[in-house]
Design a protein around this motif. Structure first.
Motif, short mmCIF file in Angstrom:
data_model
loop_
_atom_site.label_atom_id
_atom_site.label_comp_id
_atom_site.label_asym_id
_atom_site.label_seq_id
_atom_site.Cartn_x
_atom_site.Cartn_y
_atom_site.Cartn_z
N ARG A 94 3.75 14.89 -10.97
CA ARG A 94 2.93 14.13 -10.03
C ARG A 94 2.91 12.65 -10.40
NH1 ARG A 94 -1.74 12.67 -12.45
NH2 ARG A 94 -2.56 13.91 -14.18
N THR A 95 2.20 11.87 -9.59
CA THR A 95 2.04 10.43 -9.83
C THR A 95 0.92 10.18 -10.84
OG1 THR A 95 0.66 10.40 -7.85
CG2 THR A 95 2.92 9.63 -7.60
N GLU A 96 0.89 8.98 -11.36
CA GLU A 96 -0.19 8.53 -12.23
C GLU A 96 -1.44 8.24 -11.40
OE1 GLU A 96 -0.94 7.95 -15.31
OE2 GLU A 96 0.87 7.91 -16.53
N PHE A 97 -2.61 8.44 -12.00
CA PHE A 97 -3.86 8.05 -11.36
C PHE A 97 -4.14 6.59 -11.69
CE2 PHE A 97 -5.03 12.73 -11.80
CZ PHE A 97 -4.69 13.01 -10.49
N LYS A 98 -3.35 5.69 -11.11
CA LYS A 98 -3.50 4.25 -11.32
C LYS A 98 -3.45 3.56 -9.96
CE LYS A 98 -1.46 2.06 -14.60
NZ LYS A 98 -0.43 1.48 -15.48
N SER A 99 -4.26 2.54 -9.78
CA SER A 99 -4.28 1.82 -8.50
C SER A 99 -2.95 1.12 -8.23
CB SER A 99 -5.42 0.81 -8.49
OG SER A 99 -5.26 -0.14 -9.53
N SER A 100 -2.18 0.82 -9.27
CA SER A 100 -0.89 0.19 -9.06
C SER A 100 0.12 1.19 -8.48
CB SER A 100 -0.35 -0.39 -10.37
OG SER A 100 -0.25 0.64 -11.35
N TRP A 101 -0.17 2.49 -8.60
CA TRP A 101 0.70 3.51 -8.02
C TRP A 101 0.24 3.87 -6.60
CZ3 TRP A 101 4.08 7.33 -10.91
CH2 TRP A 101 4.58 6.78 -12.09
N LEU A 102 -1.00 4.30 -6.49
CA LEU A 102 -1.58 4.64 -5.19
C LEU A 102 -3.00 4.10 -5.15
CD1 LEU A 102 -0.40 8.37 -4.88
CD2 LEU A 102 0.51 6.42 -3.59
N ASN A 103 -3.27 3.22 -4.19
CA ASN A 103 -4.56 2.55 -4.12
C ASN A 103 -5.22 2.84 -2.77
OD1 ASN A 103 -6.70 0.90 -4.86
ND2 ASN A 103 -5.71 -0.96 -4.10
N GLU A 104 -6.10 3.83 -2.74
CA GLU A 104 -6.79 4.26 -1.52
C GLU A 104 -5.78 4.51 -0.39
OE1 GLU A 104 -9.74 1.39 -0.53
OE2 GLU A 104 -10.71 1.46 -2.49
N ALA A 152 -3.71 -3.19 -0.41
CA ALA A 152 -2.72 -3.95 -1.17
C ALA A 152 -3.31 -4.47 -2.48
CB ALA A 152 -2.20 -5.11 -0.34
N VAL A 153 -2.63 -4.15 -3.59
CA VAL A 153 -3.07 -4.68 -4.89
C VAL A 153 -2.53 -6.08 -5.10
CG1 VAL A 153 -3.27 -2.41 -5.97
CG2 VAL A 153 -1.09 -3.61 -6.03
N GLU A 154 -1.47 -6.45 -4.39
CA GLU A 154 -0.82 -7.75 -4.62
C GLU A 154 -1.41 -8.85 -3.78
OE1 GLU A 154 1.81 -5.75 -1.43
OE2 GLU A 154 0.41 -5.20 -3.00
N CYS A 155 -2.45 -8.56 -2.98
CA CYS A 155 -3.00 -9.56 -2.07
C CYS A 155 -4.12 -10.36 -2.73
CB CYS A 155 -3.53 -8.86 -0.82
SG CYS A 155 -4.37 -9.95 0.33
N VAL A 203 -4.92 -3.83 4.26
CA VAL A 203 -4.13 -2.61 4.30
C VAL A 203 -2.69 -2.96 4.65
CG1 VAL A 203 -3.87 -0.34 5.40
CG2 VAL A 203 -6.15 -1.26 4.97
N VAL A 204 -1.75 -2.40 3.90
CA VAL A 204 -0.33 -2.62 4.15
C VAL A 204 0.36 -1.27 4.26
CG1 VAL A 204 -0.25 -4.87 3.01
CG2 VAL A 204 0.16 -2.79 1.68
N SER A 205 1.52 -1.29 4.91
CA SER A 205 2.33 -0.07 5.05
C SER A 205 3.33 0.00 3.92
CB SER A 205 3.04 -0.06 6.41
OG SER A 205 2.10 -0.14 7.46
N ARG A 206 3.60 1.22 3.45
CA ARG A 206 4.50 1.41 2.32
C ARG A 206 5.49 2.52 2.59
NH1 ARG A 206 3.10 -2.97 -0.92
NH2 ARG A 206 1.10 -2.71 -2.00
N VAL A 207 6.60 2.45 1.87
CA VAL A 207 7.52 3.57 1.73
C VAL A 207 7.80 3.72 0.23
CG1 VAL A 207 9.53 2.07 2.14
CG2 VAL A 207 9.75 4.56 2.34
N ALA A 208 7.66 4.94 -0.25
CA ALA A 208 7.94 5.25 -1.66
C ALA A 208 9.02 6.31 -1.71
CB ALA A 208 6.68 5.73 -2.36
N ARG A 209 9.68 6.43 -2.88
CA ARG A 209 10.68 7.48 -3.01
C ARG A 209 10.75 7.96 -4.47
NH1 ARG A 209 13.69 6.04 -6.76
NH2 ARG A 209 15.41 4.55 -6.67
N VAL A 210 11.12 9.24 -4.60
CA VAL A 210 11.32 9.86 -5.91
C VAL A 210 12.63 10.63 -5.88
CG1 VAL A 210 8.88 10.04 -6.50
CG2 VAL A 210 9.97 11.87 -5.21
N CYS A 211 13.15 10.91 -7.04
CA CYS A 211 14.38 11.69 -7.16
C CYS A 211 14.04 13.17 -7.29
CB CYS A 211 15.18 11.24 -8.39
SG CYS A 211 15.58 9.49 -8.40
N LYS A 212 14.78 14.02 -6.60
CA LYS A 212 14.48 15.45 -6.60
C LYS A 212 14.71 16.08 -7.97
CE LYS A 212 15.89 17.91 -3.08
NZ LYS A 212 16.74 18.43 -1.98
#
Length: 774
Positions: A200-210, A241-244, A251-260
């Motif tokens: 799974r992902t990390e519980f960090k706002s830099s990964w997923l923020n609300e 957005a954490v970078e704002c 609120v910004v739109s995102r696309v993320a990806r992981v390797c299977k």
């Protein structure tokens, strides 16, 4: 303000209004199809709601539909036919526990089906919210019956707790990838793969923020890869957005990806994604100051093309209430992949104030590249799996999962922008038109329960039609399409609906068929009707890019309809417009008709008020519609109106029919009624309920004599209302003026008060206690 400047503002105002009216943002569907004309197959079961999870089982000819506490197996060709169903309800104990945690027992503390996926062994994996305690199970369809196997599987991280929270999931190689919340409060968002190794992902706002999750898709990027790359799973979502650098949340739109093939790190990022990267997704709508927010995506791939040619279609809506625009943007998978493979990273930098600023990282990038899948270059270095990645690479991706470059849509602009009801869902279907070219037709669901059918012809936004699927405005919450059946399936809270991809029968003429510019449809010159391209072996008339209706054969002349009206009367001449883009004009005796107080133009016809002799003549209704090539005019209706003056008016009353079975029957009924009335009157006279006329005369003379005697009494008589006696049971009731001295009867005799004043009681009804008194 300078006088010349103010004058120029007023001069430009009409131009601005004209531009606003002609703006493609105000583009309307060429045809609006109301609910009663769509003829959609519908499914709804009383007491069940939220039909928002769909699984197409084309191998079984089924649409598996997940709803609140129920799963249905519907006929794929006609979803109004229910083939099987299974209930999955929460227990009273589960509902009570949910209620004790502060949730609504009638809305939230139920089991909403949220996950439906096909397994490799033909079973189905199904999950539900289960009264804020998500649970999963396996389901089979055999011998026309749906069966839950009762193999309860923990649904935490797979299915949302909250039935109204956005989520996403896919089944890839029998492994479930899900994006939802891990806890009851919804404060631990996660992108997770459940098996074979839970990661799974990390519980960090830099990964997923609300975040608000939208959709997921897999890409076979290992196919014919020269670098020996791995397949990817893409996740689309929006987040704060954490970078704002702004005071309010953006609120910004995102696309993320992981390797299977990701197995996590050895020490750093144990059982966490080592390949999680995300980037901003832009869809520039005009000069909007706030970015639009992604709502849904659809992955379209040409099976004959390489995966790099695949496209993601995405719909966006504004995050502020100041705008009512919705947009569709398309992105190349190759552009998204390039940003992750070659783009710069963002890094957090502490500043003097309390917040952290995100800037582009310009330092050295570790090798292997952070977030990259295991490829041939890594294998040469002895790194065959993510467990072999060095800590320096893992720590980098743990702190910096955000890419610096934003992903832009094709041509850096939307394919479609429309003002009106917000877009909610989208699917795309490819069709080959009569010109041999292939076109991607977009079917877009809205908040009001309608579906838009739209195409982008070389940059031109064109909406073919808008169809209302439900009688009441019901938000479209799911959309699926099947090339096997040629049907679209839509789900809402109320129910599910099914409509065909092609609806050519709505065009009644060649001009109407061609101007519709529907790549599914063409005009058959032999059968003289608009039919689907796939249903004909002959060459059909079609012009989708230009709408060139001049290639149509000459239409048959419209036959005039005779209409007559009295002088001073009113009449409506009907003329419905063939499309929303057409303008209706009227002629009278081949001359343009000027509207007036007595000749009023309506949306669907012409109203003639207080007709006079001058209003007679030949009326012709014409439709004028612009296409990309020229302007086309066709006659919709024609009327020959004649005016009848008062001197010619003859009001004819129809003569009553004297013969025939209906008149004879009526006469017999009347005779029977008269006989019955006479018998009833005779019986009432005999019983005394109605007095005979001569008895009434005698009684009136007696009452007259008594009234003279009463007038001879002392003038100081005071009349008092006689008290109403209590009715006695089973005693005969008589009316009279009893003068006997029986004091047991109130009412007949005169009474004297203590003051010596005579009191006379009026005659009243008396009850007789003794039969001898009769």
């Amino acid at each position: 303000m300078h006088p010349l400047l103010s004058l120029s503002v007023f001069w430009l105002l009409p131009l601005a209004l004209t531009l606003e009216e002609d703006s493609p943002l105000n583009s309307v569907p060429r045809r609006s199809v109301p609910y009663n004309m769509v003829n959609a197959h519908q499914f709804h079961e009383k007491g069940v709601s939220n039909y928002s999870t769909m699984l197409l089982r084309e191998d079984l000819d089924l649409l598996v539909l997940g709803a609140r506490e129920a799963v249905y197996a519907l006929d794929l060709k006609d979803i109004s036919k229910k083939l099987a169903s299974v209930k999955w309800e929460v227990t009273q104990q589960q509902k009570d526990e949910c209620k004790n945690k502060g949730k609504d027992p009638e809305m939230e503390c139920l089991n909403y089906i949220r996950i439906l996926h096909k397994m490799e062994d033909d079973r189905m994996y199904v999950c539900g919210t289960n009264a804020f305690d998500p649970e999963c199970d396996y389901m089979t369809y055999t011998d026309g019956k749906l069966t839950l196997q009762k193999k309860q599987d923990d649904g935490k991280g797979k299915c949302p707790f909250d039935p109204f929270q956005r989520y996403a999931s896919i089944m890839a190689d029998n492994n479930l990838y899900s994006a939802t919340s891990m806890n009851f409060l919804g404060s631990e968002p996660v992108l997770m793969r459940s098996s074979p190794v839970s990661i799974r992902t990390e519980f960090k706002s830099s990964w997923l923020n609300e975040p608000s999750f939208v959709s997921m898709a897999q890409m076979p990027e290992s196919d014919k890869s020269e670098e020996g790359d791995d397949d990817k799973v893409y996740l689309f979502f929006s987040e704060t957005a954490v970078e704002c650098d702004c005071y309010n949340k953006l609120v910004v739109s995102r696309v993320a990806r992981v390797c299977k093939g990701d197995l996590g790190g050895q020490r750093t990022l144990q059982k966490k994604w080592t390949s999680f990267l995300k980037a901003r997704l832009d869809c520039p709508v005009l000069d909007s100051q706030l970015p639009y927010v992604i709502q849904d995506t659809y992955l379209w791939c040409d099976p004959q093309q390489h995966w790099k040619e695949c496209l993601f279609y995405a719909i966006f809506t504004p995050q502020a209430d100041t705008s009512d625009l919705s947009a569709v943007c398309a992105y190349r998978v190759s552009d998204i992949s390039r940003v992750f493979a070659e783009g710069k990273y963002k890094t957090p930098v502490p500043v003097e104030t309390s917040f952290v600023k995100w800037v582009m990282y310009s330092g050295d990038v570790p090798v292997p590249r952070p977030g990259a899948c295991i490829n041939n270059e890594a294998r040469k270095a002895g790194i065959t799996q993510t467990l072999d990645l060095p800590d320096r690479t893992l720590q980098f991706i743990k702190d910096k999962p955000l890419m610096d470059q934003a992903i832009q849509p094709i041509d850096n602009k939307p394919l479609l922008v429309r003002r009106g009801s917000a877009f909610t869902r989208i699917i795309v279907n490819e069709v080959q038109a009569a010109d041999g070219n292939k076109y991607n037709v977009m079917f877009i669901g809205t908040e009001e329960g309608t579906i838009l059918k739209a195409v982008n012809y070389d940059g031109e936004m064109f909406i073919i039609e808008e169809m209302r699927l439900f009688q009441l405005p019901e938000e479209i919450k799911s959309l699926k399409s099947s090339n096997v059946t040629g049907q679209i399936y839509a789900g809402s809270d109320y129910g599910a609906a099914q409509i065909p991809l092609a609806s050519c029968h709505r065009s009644s003429s060649c001009m109407d068929c061609v101007l519709a510019r529907d790549p599914y449809c063409g005009w058959d010159k032999v059968d003289k009707k608009c039919i689907a391209i796939s249903d004909s072996q002959r060459e059909l008339i079609q012009s989708v890019k230009e709408g060139n209706a001049s290639i149509c054969p000459a239409a048959d002349p419209v036959k005039p309809i005779d209409q007559s009206i009295w002088t001073g009367g009113n009449m409506k001449l009907s003329c419905p417009a063939p499309s929303n883009l057409a303008k209706i004009t009227w002629e009278r005796d081949n001359q343009p008709l000027n509207p007036s107080a007595r000749l009023q133009l309506l949306q669907d016809g012409l109203l003639i008020l207080n007709a006079s002799d001058s209003d007679g003549g030949r009326y012709r209704c014409k439709s004028v519609e612009h296409s990309k090539t020229e302007e086309y005019t066709t006659t919709v209706a024609e009327y020959q109106v004649s005016i009848t003056s008062d001197k010619d008016r003859q009001i004819l009353f129809p003569e009553a029919q004297k013969d025939g079975p209906s008149v004879a029957g009526l006469q017999a009924v009347v005779a029977l009624l008269v006989v019955a009335l006479l018998i009833l009157l005779a019986w009432n006279f005999y019983k005394g309920h109605i007095p005979l006329p001569w008895n009434c005369v005698k009684k009136n003379s007696e009452q007259s004599q008594e009234s003279h005697e009463e007038r001879g009494l002392n003038s100081n008589v005071t009349y008092q209302e006689a008290p109403r006696p209590v009715p006695a049971e089973d005693k005969p009731l008589v009316s009279g003026r009893d003068s006997s001295s029986n004091n047991n009867h109130t009412g007949g005799a005169a009474e004297f008060s203590a003051a010596g004043e005579e009191t006379v009681n009026l005659p009243s009804l008396q009850y007789i206690d003794d039969e001898s008194e009769i």
